[in-house]
Design a protein around this motif. Structure first.
Motif, PDB file in Angstrom:
ATOM      1  N   THR A 112     -17.082  86.523  14.722  1.00 32.67           N
ATOM      2  CA  THR A 112     -18.088  85.866  13.874  1.00 32.67           C
ATOM      3  C   THR A 112     -17.808  84.369  13.779  1.00 32.67           C
ATOM      4  O   THR A 112     -16.667  83.924  13.943  1.00 32.67           O
ATOM      5  CB  THR A 112     -18.090  86.461  12.448  1.00 32.67           C
ATOM      6  N   SER A 113     -18.857  83.629  13.494  1.00 36.71           N
ATOM      7  CA  SER A 113     -18.702  82.176  13.318  1.00 36.71           C
ATOM      8  C   SER A 113     -18.053  81.900  11.962  1.00 36.71           C
ATOM      9  O   SER A 113     -17.852  82.826  11.161  1.00 36.71           O
ATOM     10  CB  SER A 113     -20.070  81.506  13.376  1.00 36.71           C
ATOM     11  N   GLU A 114     -17.750  80.642  11.725  1.00 39.68           N
ATOM     12  CA  GLU A 114     -17.139  80.252  10.444  1.00 39.68           C
ATOM     13  C   GLU A 114     -18.017  80.665   9.269  1.00 39.68           C
ATOM     14  O   GLU A 114     -17.533  80.934   8.182  1.00 39.68           O
ATOM     15  CB  GLU A 114     -16.943  78.728  10.425  1.00 39.68           C
ATOM     16  N   GLU A 115     -19.334  80.707   9.530  1.00 45.42           N
ATOM     17  CA  GLU A 115     -20.261  81.047   8.448  1.00 45.42           C
ATOM     18  C   GLU A 115     -20.536  82.544   8.358  1.00 45.42           C
ATOM     19  O   GLU A 115     -21.381  82.977   7.582  1.00 45.42           O
ATOM     20  CB  GLU A 115     -21.571  80.277   8.636  1.00 45.42           C
ATOM     21  N   GLY A 116     -19.833  83.329   9.191  1.00 44.28           N
ATOM     22  CA  GLY A 116     -19.953  84.792   9.098  1.00 44.28           C
ATOM     23  C   GLY A 116     -21.046  85.388   9.962  1.00 44.28           C
ATOM     24  O   GLY A 116     -21.341  86.577   9.842  1.00 44.28           O
ATOM     25  N   GLN A 117     -21.647  84.590  10.856  1.00 40.80           N
ATOM     26  CA  GLN A 117     -22.680  85.151  11.735  1.00 40.80           C
ATOM     27  C   GLN A 117     -22.027  85.696  13.014  1.00 40.80           C
ATOM     28  O   GLN A 117     -21.186  85.015  13.606  1.00 40.80           O
ATOM     29  CB  GLN A 117     -23.702  84.072  12.131  1.00 40.80           C
ATOM     30  N   PRO A 118     -22.416  86.924  13.414  1.00 39.94           N
ATOM     31  CA  PRO A 118     -21.836  87.486  14.641  1.00 39.94           C
ATOM     32  C   PRO A 118     -22.188  86.654  15.877  1.00 39.94           C
ATOM     33  O   PRO A 118     -23.296  86.139  15.974  1.00 39.94           O
ATOM     34  CB  PRO A 118     -22.495  88.873  14.731  1.00 39.94           C
ATOM     35  N   ILE A 119     -21.217  86.542  16.777  1.00 34.75           N
ATOM     36  CA  ILE A 119     -21.446  85.784  18.024  1.00 34.75           C
ATOM     37  C   ILE A 119     -21.657  86.801  19.140  1.00 34.75           C
ATOM     38  O   ILE A 119     -20.769  87.618  19.413  1.00 34.75           O
ATOM     39  CB  ILE A 119     -20.233  84.878  18.341  1.00 34.75           C
ATOM     40  N   LYS A 120     -22.822  86.733  19.765  1.00 33.67           N
ATOM     41  CA  LYS A 120     -23.166  87.688  20.827  1.00 33.67           C
ATOM     42  C   LYS A 120     -22.155  87.649  21.968  1.00 33.67           C
ATOM     43  O   LYS A 120     -21.621  86.599  22.278  1.00 33.67           O
ATOM     44  CB  LYS A 120     -24.559  87.393  21.363  1.00 33.67           C
ATOM     45  N   GLN A 121     -21.946  88.786  22.601  1.00 35.36           N
ATOM     46  CA  GLN A 121     -21.056  88.938  23.766  1.00 35.36           C
ATOM     47  C   GLN A 121     -19.597  88.612  23.456  1.00 35.36           C
ATOM     48  O   GLN A 121     -18.822  88.390  24.377  1.00 35.36           O
ATOM     49  CB  GLN A 121     -21.506  88.029  24.937  1.00 35.36           C
TER      50      GLN A 121
END
Lengths: 232, 297
Positions: B251-260
């Motif tokens: 996940t990004s620093e903001e908690g969003q999942p990063i694809k692949q």
């Protein structure tokens, strides 16, 4: 015996308060009049959820509104976690019934603009809302911020930014903040693989019980008829 | 060597017990699917707990084919080692029991070749079983429940959270997870073959393998800090669930999942290396002891 000077002072204060209350009622009516121009709208946008226990992607959404207070948010693809109390997104809903007492909360500065604070107290005791505080920009008759305290679901805060649809009183960005409950699963229920990854430090210091939903809205289609089925 | 492998596979195919594994897998998967078709929402409500107080979420969309397969594998991959042991534990001991081992060793085939063929046959059986699992647990679940974004419920240290993987980012994770599972189950096969070398009947190595797997799995799941730190890293069962690492999206620093992305590829790679080391050690020991074994039966 009441001294005449004290009586004079009391009367002056009372009349000043009445004048202020009338002022904010005029201001509130102007805001309401602006919002009343919108009978319905459909808009596209994106929604970013910032909650410590939800690692979910930014979703594309469609927002629908129909007078008096029907609001619906739908994601255009995939699973969605839509914040409850979404009806609060639309200020028409709060202002539409008119069954509230208006209290002048004075003047203040917000986002480097001079604003007026207006508090709305519902007259109906069975209303789920305890108090709504509106932060109004008087020159443009738009609401920059609102804080609504409910009886059962805590406090909802809305921060709005206006650009293209300012004349309709429709925001381009809404930040919706509210309280959440703790999310805790019992250990062992998920049979996790212990990969030894260190706990990531989330950027927003919202804590475990705060949630923030950021909605960027574009392409409003205003006063176009919207089918009732959308809101079911 | 190829002929010998063909013969070995033929022997496995002729044994009725081989099909127990396929029937058991299909039955368990079907029970899961029927249960979730009937009342999957209750399970989802349990997992979502008070998230639903603040958020509206369509549970019916969340219970989709990808999610179902994950739930099924979560349970099945603990039981499947037992099914693999049923075949691999019989490899040498079964021959000894029937008296065919002595006959086999009179032929000009090295003992290493015999073990290698037995091992390869057990590996092929594992692959076929996993392929069968992929068909019934993944493809049939997609057929029944459809495909959508996948939710992963996770507990890490004191933190519980829900991760969402976009549906177009799921399939490669399943391919990787099944490949990992093939390696993990091959550890069980090689252990069963090793134990099979010491026995003259099939029951002993099968039961011993199953007991070791169950005992280690229980210890691996105790969640006691002392055991977590000092014992768990030395049990191969702790690494059997490493396939789940492919579903832990970064996940990004903001908690969003990063694809692949994967949250911790080095941890998965290290787990794979541990499992591969176990396979090499068990196989080498099996070869060593089989070479030294006096064939008396």
């Amino acid at each position: 015996m009441i001294k005449p000077t004290f009586l004079m002072f009391f009367l002056l204060c009372f009349s000043a308060h009445s004048v202020h209350a009338q002022d904010v009622e005029v201001l509130l009516n102007a805001v309401k009049k602006k919002l009343d121009k919108v009978n319905s709208y459909e808009a596209e946008g994106t929604m970013k959820t910032n909650v410590s226990f939800l690692k979910i992607p930014v979703s594309s959404i469609k927002m629908y509104f129909k007078k008096p207070s029907k609001v619906k948010i739908k994601t255009t693809s995939g699973l969605s976690f839509l914040p409850k109390g979404a009806v609060q997104f639309n200020l028409n809903s709060i202002l539409s019934d008119g069954d509230y007492m208006v209290i002048d909360g004075g003047a203040a500065t917000l986002k480097s603009s001079s604003i007026r604070i207006v508090k709305l107290l519902p007259k109906n005791e069975s209303s789920p809302i305890v108090l709504t505080t509106l932060y109004i920009l008087p020159e443009q008759n738009i609401i920059l911020k609102s804080i609504t305290t409910t009886k059962e679901n805590g406090t909802y805060e809305l921060n709005m930014t206006y650009q293209k649809y300012k004349e309709w009183g429709l925001p381009d960005q809404i930040i919706f903040a509210f309280n959440t409950k703790d999310y805790k699963l019992p250990k062992g229920i998920t049979f996790d693989f212990d990969d030894g990854a260190a706990k990531k430090k989330s950027k927003p210091a919202l804590g475990n019980k705060k949630a923030e939903v950021l909605i960027n809205i574009k392409n409003y289609v205003i006063n176009k008829p919207i089918a009732e089925e959308i809101f079911k | 060597m190829i002929n010998l492998l063909g013969l070995e596979l033929y022997k496995i195919a002729r044994r009725p017990r081989t099909y127990i594994a396929f029937v058991a897998v299909a039955a368990i998967v079907l029970v899961f699917q029927l249960a979730f078709l009937a009342d999957g929402e209750s399970y989802m409500s349990l997992m979502l707990q008070n998230v639903k107080d603040n958020f509206d979420m369509e549970s019916s969309k969340a219970i989709n084919g990808y999610f179902m397969c994950y739930i099924i594998l979560n349970t099945l991959l603990v039981q499947v080692p037992i099914l693999v042991a049923l075949i691999a534990g019989d490899a040498i001991s079964g021959e000894a029991n029937m008296g065919t081992l002595r006959l086999m060793l009179t032929k000009p085939i090295s003992r290493l070749n015999i073990i290698a063929v037995k091992f390869t046959a057990a590996f092929i059986f594992t692959l076929v079983l996993l392929f069968w699992m992929a068909i019934v647990a993944l493809l049939f679940s997609i057929f029944l429940f459809g495909a959508d974004d996948m939710l992963i419920f996770r507990v890490r240290s004191e933190e519980s959270f829900i991760m969402q993987i976009a549906k177009d980012d799921v399939m490669w994770r399943y391919f990787a997870a099944f490949a990992y599972a093939a390696v993990a189950l091959t550890v069980i096969s090689s252990l069963a073959i090793l134990l099979s070398v010491f026995s003259d009947n099939s029951i002993g190595p099968i039961v011993t393998t199953v007991c070791i797997v169950i005992f280690f799995t229980i210890i691996s799941n105790l969640n006691v800090p002392v055991i977590d730190k000092n014992i768990k890293p030395f049990l191969f069962t702790s690494y059997l669930v490493g396939w789940k690492g492919f579903f832990y999206i970064n996940t990004s620093e903001e908690g969003q999942p990063i694809k692949q992305s994967l949250e911790n590829w080095p941890a998965i790679r290290n787990s794979l290396l541990v499992l591969l080391t176990h396979i090499v050690v068990f196989f080498s020991l099996a070869v060593y002891f089989f070479r030294k074994k006096d064939i008396l039966s």
